[in-house]
Design an enzyme around this catalytic site. Structure first.
Site, PDB file in Angstrom:
ATOM      1  CG  HIS A   1      12.826  47.929   2.522  1.00  0.00           C
ATOM      2  ND1 HIS A   1      11.883  48.768   1.979  1.00  0.00           N
ATOM      3  CD2 HIS A   1      13.153  48.471   3.726  1.00  0.00           C
ATOM      4  CE1 HIS A   1      11.637  49.774   2.830  1.00  0.00           C
ATOM      5  NE2 HIS A   1      12.392  49.614   3.889  1.00  0.00           N
ATOM      6  N   GLY A   2      14.879  45.339  -0.809  1.00  0.00           N
ATOM      7  CA  GLY A   2      15.357  44.081  -1.373  1.00  0.00           C
ATOM      8  C   GLY A   2      14.493  43.729  -2.571  1.00  0.00           C
TER       9      GLY A   2
END
Lengths: 388, 481
Positions: B400-401
């Site tokens: 997601h990051g």
């Protein structure tokens, strides 16, 4: 997958006839629903259906927002919806309540103030009681625009909520004839505005109000924005309840202008020799509002609200960047003379706030000055309320 | 995907099987998907990048096909290549049209640059293809590994704010734009997270000898950039996708069950995503309202709203993707199965973003467990399970990051899954013994649901707030401290 078995494993297999019937029924239902909606015009009624004052507490002031996402608020434009969302109950007025409505502009609504810093909030915190024991409870019906037509419409709508007294805060800018019909509240309640104008034969051009909505505009599709806003207003109520914020004040705002440009124009318009006369300002609109109140035996206290009076450059010609002296002085004289003629309860508090307590404009006050001003108002309210 | 884009795709999906002959359906699907890569790409502040990124997506997909190709290059593959080039060229030519008629958010680059870019790509692709065909398996495997490294490196750059910002600075410098305005969010590469995982799946499978041997370029491109799943998944598997793709030839034109199922899924998805989730977004927890929440109860309301919103938004989008896929004859895998009703964390992860968790189980959890279990001396089984859970969930978090909070979120779930494994190992017999005491079993299940739901919901605090300190503070306030 089990969750979708109802769709993927139907008891009766789907066939073209099924699809056709679903489409036809769906279209017919959609048309029928829209026609019913057009015929019944339910928006005013739907505007009254709200989570506020039931699931959610009522809001402290009329819903207004320029940035809904950070304000947790929205500008509900129908008067019914505006009233339905504030902490004002149509039926449950306590026996010991002396109900006061504050009408006015952004200084009453509380621009740059939190909801517990407004004039009404300050008075309610003071827990004032009259000699017969009734509590003075003030409701904030201010709205961030200077416009006496809007005020008169609000006053008329407010009669359903059993007021004992209305305090109507005024300033010159609320009387400009050319601005009366421009505001969104007036435009979005054109039916009510038109009715008021025609009933009192006001010097306003009804043709500048939106036409009666056509069939399309009265359908669900045509009113989808209003309907969505009503629903969003309920959802934002949760965020407001969770945070207590109904308006996000900017971190930085412009300061009031101390040094003014040369000249004595009024918003670019030249000086009117001899000053204002009654027909040059919307006093007829205010008279209509006062008449509505009088017809319901509702006392109204008219207050000329404080303004900033600069001592900076060009103070010999102007009070502030809104008002040249000629315009404001003649307005004050006119208002006083009309109040005397009409036998109104009138008080002129134009200089009741210290100059250093004005914030971004010549009308908005700091929280401290707002409260100080509120307590001045209380003495007038009490005096009026105690009158036999 | 906007509602307008959805309406256009839905209309094509409704009619295309009736109008387009069976053998052409796969081609239309590929053409629409290639076009959609450009049409769905959001605007990017760096000049021309919203044309370059979709082109890179297609280039990367074609290169990976070359690396994984095990059959001969056929005429159909050449046609797929030409059709793709023609679509790219046509989109580039729209620079001469008014903005309303362009499929790209900004004006495409001049044709000469596009042709030069295609030429450079043809050279690189030709070289890779030649090495793959002529230099024997070891070199090809090295290229396959290199391909994975490149994709992972691109992924890390895009998902790490500092690196993405540096890359944005460089790109702004090249395009003569202000480097001072460079931000990590300049790189809004449509669907790259999903595309990267699809490509890694293919590269890993060809390395392991599991990939089907007869995948055409058309099938491959359609799989990688299949437009319903481009923006937010699900992450399909190629062998499943080409099975549906090859069945398109025999698909009925106006098939009532297909249309009913497709449109219903789309309708449900629209309701979940565009109505309920978008409203919940108004009150969902974020860094702004977390600061303003006036009480613990208020904070819980915001957090519940966030949890529901996240599920409705994502599962709604998956419903739309699955529904569109059904209309076009491709059955994308399910992504959600009532996750918030599960009574343990393992079951939650078997029903939340299932295509991603399956991918991670397949390519991280299983290999990590296998490698650890084969070690000598044999490691502690608990250490194996914990390591496998942590590596899988941390990878899902970082997908997601690359931030501290996503790392901690992965850690949170990795530890949670490990604890649940140990708990269920110890209590299995007790639980089975409850079959004769239904009330106690019900209470046990309800308690499991309550604990699981709140464990997941509290985990969303890491997910929703960008700052570690803020997340710790909010967690503290949620438990009343």
């Amino acid at each position: 997958m089990a969750g979708w078995d109802w769709l993927t494993k139907p008891q009766t297999p789907y066939n073209r006839r099924f699809v056709r019937n679903v489409v036809i029924k769906g279209v017919l239902l959609f048309i029928a629903l829209n026609l019913c909606y057009v015929l019944t015009n339910p928006l005013p009624v739907l505007s009254r259906i709200t989570l506020y004052n039931s699931v959610l507490p009522g809001r402290e002031r009329l819903p207004y927002s320029e940035n809904p996402a950070s304000d947790y608020n929205i500008s509900v434009q129908r008067l019914e919806g505006m009233f339905a969302s504030i902490n004002l109950s149509q039926s449950n007025k306590a026996d010991d309540e002396y109900r006061v409505f504050f009408l006015g502009d952004s200084s009453v609504w509380g621009w740059l103030l939190e909801e517990d810093e407004t004039l009404s909030a300050c008075i309610n915190r003071g827990n004032y009681r009259m000699s017969d024991g009734r509590r003075v409870v003030v409701y904030n019906l201010g709205y961030p625009v200077t416009n006496v037509l809007k005020d008169s419409m609000l006053l008329e709508e407010s009669l359903q909520y059993q007021p004992d007294l209305v305090v109507w805060f005024l300033t010159l800018a609320g009387f400009y004839i050319e601005d009366q019909l421009k505001h969104q509240v007036v435009q979005n309640n054109a039916d009510l505005a038109r009715d008021l104008i025609e009933r009192y034969d006001l010097a306003l051009d009804v043709n500048r109000l939106p036409d009666d909505p056509n069939l399309w505009e009265r359908s669900i599709i045509g009113q989808r924005r209003e309907l969505a806003d009503l629903l969003r207003h309920q959802v934002y109520g949760m965020a407001w309840l969770a945070t207590g914020y109904d308006h996000r004040n900017p971190k930085f705002h412009e300061q009031r202008v101390e040094n003014l440009l040369p000249g004595d124009d009024l918003l670019g318009n030249p000086r009117i020799e001899g000053g204002w006369t009654e027909d040059l300002l919307s006093f007829d609109v205010m008279l209509a509002g006062m008449d509505i109140a009088q017809n319901h035996d509702l006392p109204v206290l008219v207050v000329n609200e404080p303004i900033f009076r600069t001592s900076g450059f060009n103070n010999e010609n102007r009070y502030n960047d809104y008002y040249p002296k000629w315009a404001y002085d003649s307005y004050r004289e006119l208002l006083a003379s009309i109040a005397q003629r009409e036998n109104w309860h009138y008080t002129d508090l134009w200089d009741a706030a210290p100059n250093d307590q004005f914030t971004n404009t010549g009308l908005h006050l700091t929280p401290a000055a707002t409260c100080e001003f509120a307590h001045k108002i209380v003495s007038y309210i009490m005096a009026l309320a105690e009158q036999p | 995907m906007t509602l307008t884009q959805l309406a256009v795709f839905g209309a094509i999906g409704l009619g295309y099987a009736a109008i387009v002959p069976g053998r052409m359906r796969g081609w239309l699907l590929m053409a629409v998907s290639v076009f959609a890569v450009y049409w769905l790409q959001p605007a990017v502040p760096i000049r021309r990048v919203d044309f370059i990124l979709p082109t890179l997506t297609l280039g990367l997909a074609i290169v990976v096909w070359s690396l994984t190709r095990q059959a001969k290059f056929t005429k159909a593959d050449a046609v797929a290549l030409i059709v793709t080039a023609v679509i790219v060229g046509t989109i580039a030519l729209t620079r001469y049209l008014i903005p309303a008629l362009r499929p790209t958010p900004s004006r495409p680059p001049a044709l000469v640059y596009v042709l030069a870019g295609l030429g450079v790509f043809a050279l690189v692709w030709g070289a890779i293809d030649w090495i793959g065909r002529t230099q024997g398996m070891p070199r090809r495997i090295r290229l396959v590994i290199l391909g994975q490294v490149v994709i992972v490196a691109m992924f890390i750059i895009l998902k790490t704010d500092a690196l993405a910002e540096l890359a944005a600075e460089w790109a702004r410098g090249v395009t003569n734009q202000s480097t001072g305005l460079a931000k990590a969010s300049d790189w809004q590469w449509l669907g790259f997270s999903y595309i990267a995982f699809r490509l890694i799946h293919m590269l890993r499978d060809v390395q392991a000898g599991r990939l089907p041997k007869d995948i055409s370029l058309r099938e491959h491109l359609t799989y990688v950039v299949f437009f319903p799943a481009l923006t937010a998944g699900p992450i399909d598997r190629i062998e499943r996708h080409i099975r549906d793709d090859r069945a398109l030839v025999g698909m009925k034109g106006l098939d009532a069950p297909r249309i009913t199922e497709g449109l219903t899924r789309i309708g449900v998805g629209i309701l979940k995503k565009f109505v309920v989730a978008d409203w919940l977004a108004l009150i969902a927890l974020d860094s702004h309202n977390a600061d303003q929440a006036s009480s613990t109860g208020a904070l819980w309301i915001l957090l519940y709203a966030y949890a529901l919103r996240l599920w409705l938004d994502f599962s709604g989008y998956s419903d739309i993707a699955i529904g569109l896929g059904v209309l076009f004859g491709i059955h994308l895998p399910e992504n959600f199965d009532r996750p918030y009703l599960k009574n343990n964390l393992t079951a939650f992860w078997q029903s939340w973003h299932m295509s991603l968790s399956n991918w991670a189980r397949y390519y991280v959890f299983n290999p990590v467990s296998r490698v650890l279990l084969r070690r000598e001396p044999k490691p502690n089984p608990n250490a194996v399970v914990l390591t496998a859970h942590l590596s899988t969930m941390i990878l899902i978090g970082l997908w997601h990051g690359v931030t501290v909070n996503f790392f901690v979120w992965g850690l949170w779930h990795g530890v949670g899954l490990f604890i649940h494994k140990k708990w269920s190992d110890r209590t299995r017999m007790v639980y089975m013994g409850l079959n004769e005491r239904p009330m106690v079993k019900w209470a046990w299940t309800a308690a499991g649901w309550l604990v699981t739901f709140h464990f997941v919901v509290l985990g969303w605090v890491w997910f929703s707030l960008g700052d570690f300190g803020a997340a710790v503070e909010v967690l503290g306030r949620l438990v009343g401290s």
